[in-house]
Design an enzyme around this catalytic site. Sequence first.
Site, short mmCIF file in Angstrom:
data_model
loop_
_atom_site.label_atom_id
_atom_site.label_comp_id
_atom_site.label_asym_id
_atom_site.label_seq_id
_atom_site.Cartn_x
_atom_site.Cartn_y
_atom_site.Cartn_z
N ASP A 1 0.83 -1.21 0.00
CA ASP A 1 0.00 0.00 0.00
C ASP A 1 0.87 1.25 0.00
OD1 ASP A 1 -2.89 1.21 0.79
OD2 ASP A 1 -1.33 2.28 1.90
N TYR B 1 3.07 10.01 -0.47
CA TYR B 1 4.19 9.44 0.30
C TYR B 1 5.53 9.73 -0.40
CZ TYR B 1 0.46 6.62 2.51
OH TYR B 1 -0.69 6.19 3.14
N LYS C 1 -2.85 5.95 -4.24
CA LYS C 1 -3.97 6.86 -3.93
C LYS C 1 -3.73 8.21 -4.58
CE LYS C 1 -3.68 4.70 0.64
NZ LYS C 1 -2.28 4.63 1.03
N HIS D 1 -7.74 9.55 -1.71
CA HIS D 1 -7.05 9.55 -0.41
C HIS D 1 -7.88 10.19 0.71
CE1 HIS D 1 -2.65 9.22 1.14
NE2 HIS D 1 -3.49 9.01 2.11
#
Length: 280
Positions: free
Chosen positions: A49, A54, A83, A116
Site C-alpha cells: 500500500d 508518500y 492513492k 485519499h
Amino acid sequence: MTNHIQDTTILNNGVKMPWLGLGVFKVEEGAELVNAVRAAIVHGYRSIDTAAIYGNEQGVGEGIQAGISEAGIKREELFITSKVWNDDLGFDATIKAFETSLEKLGLNYLDLYLIHWPVEGKFKEAWRALEQLYKEGKIKAIGVSNFQIHHLEELMKDASIMPVINQVERHPRLTNKELLQYCQEKGIQLEAWSPLMQGQILDNEVLLSIAEKHNKSTAQVILRWNLQNQVVIIPKSTKEHRIIQNADLYDFELLQEEMEIIDGLNQNLRVGPDPDNFDF
Ligand SMILES: NC(=O)c1ccc[n+]([C@@H]2O[C@H](COP(=O)([O-])OP(=O)(O)OC[C@H]3O[C@@H](n4cnc5c(N)ncnc54)[C@H](OP(=O)(O)O)[C@@H]3O)[C@@H](O)[C@H]2O)c1
C-alpha cells in the site's frame, strides 16, 4: 476466516485482495524502502500500500521488481495500491495523477486506486475519473479512503460503480464500529490504516496480558483482532524481523471474550487527521 498470509477477501467486483499487506507511509525513497518491499514479498506478502503523497512510488516499484525476481513470482500475483492526493482531485487531474503514479511504480496497471481524502466538492469528479480508468482496465478495483458514512452516501448518489474498499484509521483506540458495520452491510471492504496506532499502543497492559496468553506480541494480537473482524490490514515496518512477525498471525485465535475486551479499549482517539475536519 483467513488462515494463511496469502488468503484473500473477495471485493464486491469479484477481485481478490490479500487480507494482509505492507504499508510504507513515511518511508523515504532509498535502500531501506526498496529492501522493506522486497523483504515483504520474499516473506510471502502479496499486497503493498502506497500513495502519491508518500513520495516513494519509485522505490516501491524497485522493491516490487526485486521481490518478484527473488520470490520467483509474476506481477499478477501481487496486489498494488496507490492513492490520488487532494491537489489532484478533478477529472483530468486525477487521470494525470494516476498515469504519473503508474509510471513511477513502473507498472502497467494498478490493482487498487483510492481517493485519499474526501475533499468536499471535489471527490465526485475524481470518482468519475476512477470509474473511467476502471472501465479501461487500467485499475482492477477502485475505492476510497477516510470516508465517513455521509461521504459514502454522497458519493453513491451519483456513482455508477460502488467503491470496493474504504481505507480508514482503525486500531483498538478507534474501533470505528459503526463505520465497519455500515461498510459490511453495503459490501464495502473496510481496510485499517495505522492498525498498530503507529506503535503507540503496543505497551498497553490489557493487550500485553492477552498477548502473553497466546505467546504472541501485542502487534500480532491487534492484527489478528482485525482479521477476525474481517478487516484488511496494512501494518508498516521497515525492519525485516517485524515484517515477518506482522505476518505470523495464523497459529492462534482470539476468543470472543478477548475480542470484546479489545473492542472495549475504544476511546474514539485518532493519531491521524479527522475526516470531518481537515484542512489539506
Ligand atoms: N489512507 C490514509 O490516509 C493512511 C494514513 C496513514 C497510513 N496509511 C497506510 O497504513 C499503513 C500503516 O499505518 P502507519 O504506517 O501509519 O502505522 P502502523 O502500521 O500502525 O505503525 C507503524 C509503526 O509501528 C512500528 N511497528 C511495526 N510493526 C511493529 C511490531 N511488530 N512491533 C513493534 N513496532 C512495530 C513501525 O516501526 P518500524 O518501521 O521501525 O518497525 C512504525 O513505527 C501506512 O504505512 C500506509 O500505507 C494510510
